[in-house]
Every structure is written in structure tokens, then in C-alpha cells.
Design an enzyme around this catalytic site. Structure first.
Site, PDB file in Angstrom:
ATOM      1  N   LEU A 148     -13.382   1.769  -1.461  1.00  0.00           N
ATOM      2  CA  LEU A 148     -14.920   2.091  -1.489  1.00  0.00           C
ATOM      3  C   LEU A 148     -15.181   3.031  -0.485  1.00  0.00           C
ATOM      4  O   LEU A 148     -15.005   2.996   0.642  1.00  0.00           O
ATOM      5  CB  LEU A 148     -15.653   0.835  -1.439  1.00  0.00           C
ATOM      6  CG  LEU A 148     -15.872  -0.412  -2.357  1.00  0.00           C
ATOM      7  CD1 LEU A 148     -16.516  -1.538  -2.024  1.00  0.00           C
ATOM      8  CD2 LEU A 148     -16.025   0.253  -3.898  1.00  0.00           C
ATOM      9  N   GLU A 195      -4.060 -10.107   4.055  1.00  0.00           N
ATOM     10  CA  GLU A 195      -3.307  -9.430   4.981  1.00  0.00           C
ATOM     11  C   GLU A 195      -1.900 -10.138   4.772  1.00  0.00           C
ATOM     12  O   GLU A 195      -1.846 -11.119   4.400  1.00  0.00           O
ATOM     13  CB  GLU A 195      -3.880  -9.913   6.261  1.00  0.00           C
ATOM     14  CG  GLU A 195      -5.366  -8.829   6.583  1.00  0.00           C
ATOM     15  CD  GLU A 195      -5.020  -7.297   6.832  1.00  0.00           C
ATOM     16  OE1 GLU A 195      -3.949  -7.177   7.506  1.00  0.00           O
ATOM     17  OE2 GLU A 195      -5.732  -6.502   6.272  1.00  0.00           O
ATOM     18  N   VAL A 252     -12.129  -0.125   5.803  1.00  0.00           N
ATOM     19  CA  VAL A 252     -13.069  -0.868   5.271  1.00  0.00           C
ATOM     20  C   VAL A 252     -13.251  -0.824   3.716  1.00  0.00           C
ATOM     21  O   VAL A 252     -13.624   0.284   3.382  1.00  0.00           O
ATOM     22  CB  VAL A 252     -14.448  -0.833   6.183  1.00  0.00           C
ATOM     23  CG1 VAL A 252     -15.569  -1.655   5.721  1.00  0.00           C
ATOM     24  CG2 VAL A 252     -14.144  -0.643   7.525  1.00  0.00           C
ATOM     25  N   LYS A 262     -13.504  -5.004  10.787  1.00  0.00           N
ATOM     26  CA  LYS A 262     -14.230  -4.088   9.812  1.00  0.00           C
ATOM     27  C   LYS A 262     -15.612  -3.874  10.040  1.00  0.00           C
ATOM     28  O   LYS A 262     -16.216  -2.780  10.212  1.00  0.00           O
ATOM     29  CB  LYS A 262     -14.291  -4.755   8.412  1.00  0.00           C
ATOM     30  CG  LYS A 262     -13.002  -4.603   7.655  1.00  0.00           C
ATOM     31  CD  LYS A 262     -12.756  -5.414   6.537  1.00  0.00           C
ATOM     32  CE  LYS A 262     -11.330  -5.323   5.634  1.00  0.00           C
ATOM     33  NZ  LYS A 262     -11.412  -6.017   4.479  1.00  0.00           N
ATOM     34  N   GLY A 265      -1.662 -10.053  -3.392  1.00  0.00           N
ATOM     35  CA  GLY A 265      -1.719  -9.150  -2.514  1.00  0.00           C
ATOM     36  C   GLY A 265      -2.937  -8.660  -1.934  1.00  0.00           C
ATOM     37  O   GLY A 265      -3.177  -7.598  -1.455  1.00  0.00           O
ATOM     38  N   GLY A 270      -6.866  -4.787  -2.366  1.00  0.00           N
ATOM     39  CA  GLY A 270      -5.612  -4.674  -3.283  1.00  0.00           C
ATOM     40  C   GLY A 270      -5.031  -3.365  -3.031  1.00  0.00           C
ATOM     41  O   GLY A 270      -5.571  -2.445  -2.828  1.00  0.00           O
ATOM     42  N   VAL A 321       0.863  -1.216   0.099  1.00  0.00           N
ATOM     43  CA  VAL A 321      -0.189   0.076  -0.030  1.00  0.00           C
ATOM     44  C   VAL A 321       0.784   1.004   0.007  1.00  0.00           C
ATOM     45  O   VAL A 321       0.779   2.180  -0.698  1.00  0.00           O
ATOM     46  CB  VAL A 321      -0.959  -0.108   1.251  1.00  0.00           C
ATOM     47  CG1 VAL A 321      -1.883   1.318   1.227  1.00  0.00           C
ATOM     48  CG2 VAL A 321      -2.075  -1.169   0.970  1.00  0.00           C
TER      49      VAL A 321
END
Ligand code: ADP
Ligand code: ASP
Ligand code: MG
Length: 819
Positions: free
Chosen positions: A618, A672, A614, A687, A669, A801, A480
Site C-alpha cells: 500500500l 512475521e 508499513v 510501523k 505467510g 502477504g 518475500v
């Protein structure tokens, strides 16, 4: 009458040290002068750095340090070098060289005297300091053919009044008029230098060439006084401290005086008084950019700016002295005694403020005056101090003053509010404040360590900036973190060009190395940079550095999955630094911790953003938040929140068993770093907990019911044994899967929140369920609310991702600065 007419056309130009810092620059000055009509007076400073050097040499010599000799030779030959380059080696050049030698010989003599008696008197210091202007004016007048070199010692006269050299204006004016009565001449005058009534050399104070020029301009009723320097004019703030400062078109004398009194070095403070009296306009112009308009200072300012203030200036170092105690209350004459005592010791008071209770009175002085000031008060109030705490003196050090200035402030309410809000939001404590009754200026005293930040936030608060800046400190260079860096790099130019946002990456750390660079770190090849230039990582050190940099709009970005990093948010937010995190740990830890983070952020006016915890990129949290804020009530959340598990369940088939699907999820990926966090349901529990809290339910991890779909044994041991254990159950798992597939159903790992009760479990769904077609690693969130009752709101898309998560972090960052 005739005399008056000539003088009306006269211009006075002053060139500061930086304008004559090199022979090339002096040639630029020559061009500017040659373009002027005559008569014209040119006042020059010493070559750049010379006065400072002469001062240091005096310190060395008076300290008995004979290293002064070498430095003196150096500074003399530097100035002679200028002369040689500019005048050449012809007869003119050699005459100049001889003239410089005469000054140099005198100078050496005076320094030798200082060295021998180990003391530098005011007179001997003035004498040595004056040599800078004597030489520069000599060189420049030699260069300007037909010019007349006028020695300012002959016509600027000073008198010692209560320990300060003050200009004797009566005498000076007469002498100036006599000296400059030639028509059509070009005069070159050394600035800064004067002499007393005995004919001894004196000076007008550091920066005093401006004053010389102003005195001449006022006396000769010049058409204009031009101060030529190294910036485009009088600026909204000191450009060395505020990058976004820009040139002010026009100022009134009062505004310019106020700004220079509070530290704007571009004009020496006493300069404006004489020209103000004679109503002579002053222009501040740039020698290195003669085409720019510069700033005009006169009685009325044409003000097109929308800001209610004109500029900000600061005095970097002051001490604040407070006199307090019952002896002050209701006793008349205390102030008179206090300021009388200070005046008798020639203490310059920069600012005064008094509490209306009269219990205390506070004033600011230069640190060099602090001890004398305190002693003079102690002796004045000896009796009251001796009387048990009737009166106390408190001195605070390491402070700075900032003043905001502008005539328009008078008619504009809310200026103080903007000032204090800007400072408060950035964690800058105001120690004292004063507002002149003219309402031309509001001053605040702050800690010196906050000065640069304070100037910048005030500037941002009052002036439209061409761009905003955001300073990032990123933890984590995994998938990330490195995706985020790539995206930032790609987007940097557009952000700056189209959105006026400059993103500075100033710090990066991973678990091994860390790097902080206040000039910025290039986001490309970051792991190599860290490896080569970084120091061993230590989170507390990293945070300490961020705090020490003390920059506004600082954001800490957590791209780790690390508990220790998550534990540091309080400390970070408390220091007015926003936190943007993709790390779920803090938001899903104890409710009280999560709540505290939100409270601190709100209190400090910074942001705590965690959208990507979460559903990756999105907009799930934002949507729930918007619903709740607008008065909706969330009744139910049904969600497939594990991109990893969804990916796994979509991948498994009779030829591709569970264990392989897990490996593939990890390789891509999606999972976790430790896929067991996904498979045990831990990740989904976190989450749904975060979503439930966002929806207004105060629940803890232990409140979430978990129905595991893998036997406990699978989670014992290390990662290798985990894969082995899974292989053992591959077959059994496939058998169950093919059974529900035969019924036309699919597995979904579903998290549900129903009126505050949360659970996570593996469910089989048929084609009528919205999650049935959920492909790949997608997530889906169904929100049933008071408004969306019949048909739930659906949010669906990539839920895992690095790319989309990084994009979500990026979006949070944009929200931090409101792009
Ligand atoms: P000179 O050698 O021409 O006398 P100074 O160094 O005395 O020049 O003054 C010019 C400098 O003042 C600028 O280079 C700038 O760094 C500093 N400065 C401080 N405050 C301001 C301001 N408000 N506007 C312009 N310059 C400022
Ligand atoms: N040379 C003197 C100084 O540096 C005066 C001036 O430059 O204005 O203070
Ligand atoms: Mg100056």
C-alpha cells in the site's frame, strides 16, 4: 595531369589483424576487395595475434628461455596453414609455401641470434615483428589474382630522430609515387613495415598498419582511405568497456585525432595527420558487416546527434607526476626546464595541468616512462630538491585518463558540470583534470579501479541510451524474496521492451549460502542454484563483493527481517549503492540511525526506500511523504497496520479459537516469521513509529504506549510453549470476543498517532468506524491533516502477504531508476 587523374580515383583499403584472423575471414576480405574498382591499394596487417606472439617469443628468447623454439614453430605453421588452406596444393600453393619458408628461415636465424646474445635490439625486434605482415601480404596477394605485391620497405622510409623512428616524408612520397604509377592495378602492401636509410627493417609502432595506409593514401591523393576492422565504425566509447557504445556517423579529423590520442585503438594515433593535410576522407568500416555505413572522418562533420560530445576514450594505465614546492612560485622558466628535461629523455607527456597558484605542476606519463621521467627531473632540479623541501616530486600510480571529445563542446555550457556530476554521483573521485584551450576535449584522471564504471556513467550522462541497467543484490530468499524473484522474472521482458530497463540480478544471499555472478543469476529455482553453486553465506563478504564489482545503478534489496542486515545499510549507502528494504528494523531503530541513513543517501545521490515496511504494497509512506513535502501537516494517524492481527481477529469465532487462528496466519505467510512479533504489538509499534517519523515527528520506540492484549506469560519460552500457553487462554479470549460481538462490535488492533503521541491498543469498533468492515488481512490508514481535516484520507487494502510485499519492493525498485 594525366597522372593526377588516375590517382584521384584511387582508393586505399586497410584490413586489420582481426579482419584476417582466419582463412574464412580472409575469404570475406577477398570479396570486399573484388567489389572495388581499380586502381586500388590494399594494406594488410599480420594475421590476428601474430605480432603479439612474435613479441612474446622475442621476450622469451632474449631471456634465454629455449621454450621460444616451440612457440616459434607453432606460429610459423599457423601462418603456413593459412596459406595452404587458401592457395591449395597446386603449383601456386607450393610457390607460396616456399616463399613462406624463406621468411621463416630468416626469422629463426634472427631469433637464434637474440637467444644467443640474450638481448633484443630495436633492429632485431623490428625484423622479427615484420615477418607477420610479410607473410600475410604474401598469402593475400597470392589469393588475389593479378594483384601486385608491393614491399613497403622499399617506399616507406624512416629516420631515427631523438630516439624515435620518424617517417621521412620527402623521400617516402617520392618513392610511393614511383611505385604506384600503374593504372588499373590492384596493389597489396604489408602494413606496419618500413626501412631506414641504410635499408634495415623498421616498423611504425604497434597498430602501425593504419599509418602505412594513410601515408600511401595521402601521397597518392586517394579518393578515400578505408580502415576495415571488426566493429561497425568509430564508436562513442570502447565497446569492450561500454556495452551501450554505438557507432558515430561522422567525425572531424580533430575529433578523431583527439579520441585516438586518448586511447581509442580503432585508429592508430599518427594515422590521421597525413590524410588530414591532404583532406582525404577516412571511412572506418566493418569487415564482418560490410553493409553497415561505418564512420566518416573529414574536415566537417555532419552531426545529427543531440549530444554535445562525440565520444569518450580512455588510457587505462598512467602515472601522475607532480612537481611541487615554493621553488615553483613566481620563478619563470621552471616549466621550460621541466619539459626540456623530459623531452631530452623522449618522454611522451599525455596531459599537463597546473594549479593557478603555480605551487605545483602535474603531468601524466605512461607507467613505462615513469622512472626515467622522475630521474630526469631529479637531475634537472638537483639544487632545488637538495634545498630543504624547496621542491618535491610526488608520483601517483594505478590511474587512468578519460577524455570526452567533441567540437560542439565549444559552444555548449555545462559540459563539465554533467561530467563531474555523473562521476560524483557514482562516488568516483577526480584526481586531476585538464581542458584544452581549443575546448575540444576535457580530460579527467581517476583511479584505475573506477575506469569501467566511470566510462559507463559518463556515457549514460552524455548519450541517449537505448536502455538503462539496474544491478540487484538481494538478501533473503524467504517468502518475500522468492516472490520478488518470480515477479522480476515475469516482468523482465516487458521492462526491457517497453521501458528500456534491463534488470540484472548479480547477487543473492540467504542465511546459509550466497552467490555473486557478474554475468547475472537466473531468478528461477534460486534456492537450488544457491545450494549447488553458492558459497557459505557471509554478509560482510557479500557486501565486499558488491563494492568490488563497483557497478553503477547498484541496488541492495533487503527481503530479510534480520538485524545484522539492517545494520549494514550505512556501509552500503556510503558506497553509492541504493537500498530498498522490506525489513522494518532499520527504520524503526533509533531515530538518529534512521536519520543518518536518509542523510547518507541524500548526500550520495542514491535512494533509501522502505515503502513496504508499513502496509506491504500500500502506498502509505509515499503518500505521507507527498503530503508533507507539499506543505500539509499530519495531525492524526489512525491505522490498523497489522494484517496478521486483523486476519486473526477476523478468523476467530466460537469454533475457531485464537491459537488456531494464529497458526493459520503463520501458514498463510501473513505473520512475521515469529508470530509473537505481531501478537506482542512489536510489529505495529515499529510501523506507527515509521509513519510518525515520516510525518515529521521525531519519536523513539519507547515513546509509543503499548497496551498488550495477551498476558506477559505467553511470551516466555520458545515458540512451542507459546502455542501451548495460547491454547490455555483460548476459552477466556473467546468469552470476551463473544461479549463484544453481542454488542455489535469487532476488535481492531489500532495504532494511533495524535499530535505526536503514539499508542497501540486493542479497541472495539462499531459499524460506524471505517475499520469495522476491514476484511481478511487488510490494513487501513486514516490520515487527518490540515488539508484533510473534516474527512480523513483513507488508504485501504491488502496489508500483508509475500506477493503484495514483493510487489511493493518491485515498485520501490522502479522508483530508484525512475521508470
Ligand atoms: P584492427 O585489427 O582492425 O587494427 P584494432 O584491434 O586495432 O583492430 O582496433 C579495433 C578495436 O578497437 C575494436 O575491436 C574495439 O574493441 C577497439 N576500440 C576501442 N575504442 C574504440 C572506439 N571508440 N570505437 C571503435 N572501436 C574501439
Ligand atoms: N601487426 C601490427 C600490430 O599488431 C600492426 C597492425 O596490426 O596495425 O601492431
Ligand atoms: Mg589497429
Amino acid at each position: 595531369m594525366h597522372f593526377f587523374l588516375i590517382l584521384k580515383e584511387m582508393k586505399v583499403l586497410k584490413f586489420g589483424g582481426s579482419s584476417v584472423g582466419t582463412p574464412e575471414r580472409i575469404l570475406g576480405v577477398k570479396k570486399i576487395i573484388e567489389a572495388q574498382s581499380l586502381p586500388c591499394v590494399v594494406v594488410v596487417s599480420a594475421f590476428q595475434g601474430v605480432t603479439d606472439a612474435l613479441n612474446n617469443i622475442a621476450d622469451l628468447a632474449s631471456g634465454g628461455n629455449n621454450e621460444y623454439i616451440g612457440l616459434l614453430e607453432e606460429i610459423i605453421s599457423k601462418q603456413k596453414g593459412f596459406g595452404e588452406i587458401l592457395a591449395g596444393s597446386n603449383s601456386v600453393g607450393s610457390r607460396l609455401s616456399e616463399a613462406i619458408d624463406v621468411i621463416a628461415a630468416e626469422l629463426k636465424e634472427t631469433y637464434r641470434g637474440i637467444f644467443l646474445v640474450k638481448e633484443v635490439t630495436r633492429h632485431s625486434l623490428d625484423k622479427v615483428l615484420s615477418s607477420g605482415e610479410r607473410i600475410s601480404s604474401l598469402v593475400i596477394s597470392t589469393l588475389l589474382e593479378g594483384s601486385i605485391l608491393a614491399d613497403s620497405q622499399e617506399f616507406i622510409k624512416t629516420d631515427l630522430v631523438s630516439g624515435t623512428q620518424l617517417v621521412d616524408f620527402n623521400l617516402t612520397n617520392q618513392l610511393i609515387r614511383k611505385k604506384f604509377n600503374k593504372q588499373d592495378s590492384l596493389f597489396v602492401v604489408p602494413g606496419f613495415i618500413a626501412s631506414n636509410l641504410k635499408g634495415e627493417t623498421t616498423t611504425l609502432g604497434r597498430g602501425g598498419s593504419d599509418y602505412t595506409a594513410a601515408i600511401i593514401a595521402a601521397t597518392l591523393k586517394a579518393e578515400v582511405l578505408e580502415i576495415w576492422t571488426d566493429v561497425d565504425g568509430f564508436m562513442t566509447a570502447d565497446p569492450r568497456k561500454v556495452e551501450k557504445a554505438y557507432t558515430i556517423e561522422s567525425l572531424t579529423y580533430a575529433e578523431a585525432m583527439e579520441l585516438s590520442h586518448f586511447g581509442a585503438k580503432v585508429i592508430y594515433t599518427p594515422t590521421l595527420r597525413p590524410v588530414y593535410k591532404e583532406n582525404i576522407p577516412v571511412m572506418v568500416r566493418n569487415t564482418f558487416n560490410p553493409g553497415s555505413k561505418g564512420t566518416i572522418i573529414n574536415h566537417r562533420s555532419a552531426d545529427n546527434s543531440r549530444s554535445p560530445i562525440k565520444g569518450i576514450s580512455s588510457i587505462d594505465h598512467i602515472d601522475l607526476i607532480t612537481l611541487q614546492g615554493p621553488a615553483m612560485v613566481g620563478v619563470t622558466g621552471t616549466s621550460a626546464r621541466l619539459f626540456g628535461a623530459l623531452a631530452r629523455h623522449n618522454i611522451n607527456i599525455i596531459l599537463i595541468t597546473q594549479a593557478s597558484s603555480e605551487y605545483s605542476i602535474t603531468f601524466a606519463v605512461s607507467p613505462s616512462d615513469s622512472v626515467i621521467a622522475t630521474n630526469s627531473i631529479i637531475s634537472e632540479f638537483e639544487r632545488e630538491i637538495a634545498l630543504n623541501n624547496e621542491l618535491k616530486i610526488v608520483t601517483e600510480k594505478n590511474l587512468s585518463i578519460i577524455a570526452i571529445v567533441g567540437e560542439k563542446m565549444k559552444n555548449t555550457p555545462g559540459i563539465s558540470a554533467t561530467l563531474f556530476r555523473s562521476l560524483g554521483r557514482n562516488g568516483i573521485n577526480v584526481i586531476a583534470t585538464a581542458q584544452g584551450s581549443s575546448e575540444l576535449n576535457i580530460s579527467v584522471v581517476i583511479r584505475n579501479e573506477n575506469l569501467k564504471k566511470a566510462l559507463n556513467v559518463i556515457h549514460d550522462g552524455f548519450f541517449l541510451s537505448p536502455f538503462k541497467e539496474m544491478n540487484l543484490f538481494i538478501a533473503g530468499t524467504g517468502l518475500v524474496g522468492s516472490s520478488l524473484l518470480k515477479q522480476l522474472e515475469k516482468q523482465a521482458e516487458i521492462l526491457l521492451k517497453d521501458h528500456g530497463l534491463k534488470v540484472n540480478i548479480l547477487g543473492i544471499t540467504n542465511s546459509k549460502k550466497m552467490l555473486i555472478n557478474k554475468k547475472g543469476i537466473s531468478p528461477g529455482a534460486i534456492r537450488e542454484t544457491l545450494k549447488n553453486e553458492g558459497e557459505p553465506a557471509e554478509l560482510s563478504e557479500f557486501i565486499h563483493h558488491i563494492k568490488k564489482l563497483n557497478l553503477r545503478n547498484s541496488v541492495f534489496v533487503d527481503c530479510t527481517a534480520d538485524e545484522v542486515v539492517a545494520e549494514s545499510y550505512i556501509e552500503i549507502l556510503e558506497d553509492y549503492i541504493s537500498v530498498v528494504t522490506a525489513n522494518k528494523i532499520a527504520c524503526s531503530s533509533e531515530y538518529s540511525y534512521f536519520q543518518k541513513l536518509k542523510e547518507i543517501a541524500a548526500e550520495r545521490g542514491v535512494r533509501f526506500m522502505y515503502e513496504t515496511t508499513v502496509g506491504a504494497g500500500l502506498p502509505v509512506i509515499k503518500t505521507i511523504n507527498d503530503l508533507v513535502l507539499s506543505g500539509d501537516k499530519v495531525y492524526k494517524i489512525e491505522a490498523v497496520l497489522s494484517g496478521t492481527l486483523n486476519f486473526i481477529f477476523n478468523e476467530i469465532n466460537e469454533n475457531f479459537p485464537l491459537s488456531q487462528a494464529i497458526r493459520k496466519a503463520k501458514e498463510k505467510g501473513f505473520s512475521e516469521p515469529d508470530p509473537r512479533v505481531d501478537l506482542s504489538g512489536t510489529d505495529v509499534v515499529r510501523k506507527i513509529l515509521i509513519l510518525a517519523r515520516e510525518a515529521g515527528y521525531r519519536i523513539e520506540k519507547t515513546d509509543v504506549k503499548v497496551n498488550m492484549f495477551l498476558p506477559d506469560e505467553c511470551f516466555k519460552g520458545d515458540l512451542n510453549s507459546f502455542y501451548k500457553n495460547i491454547e490455555k487462554i483460548d476459552k477466556e479470549f473467546e468469552r470476551k470476543r463473544s461479549k463484544i460481538a453481542g454488542e455489535g462490535k469487532k476488535w481492531r488492533f489500532m495504532a494511533t498517532l495524535d499530535h505526536g503521541n503514539a499508542k497501540v491498543e486493542l479497541v472495539s469498533v462499531g459499524p460506524d468506524h471505517p475499520s469495522f468492515d476491514l476484511a481478511g488481512s487488510n490494513n487501513i490508514v486514516l490520515l487527518t491533516t490540515e488539508r484533510y481535516k473534516e474527512l480523513p484520507m483513507v488508504i485501504k487494502g491488502y496489508g500483508a502477504g509475500a506477493e503484495v510485499t514483493a510487489a511493493g519492493v518491485f515498485a520501490d525498485l522502479m522508483r530508484v531508476v525512475n521508470v
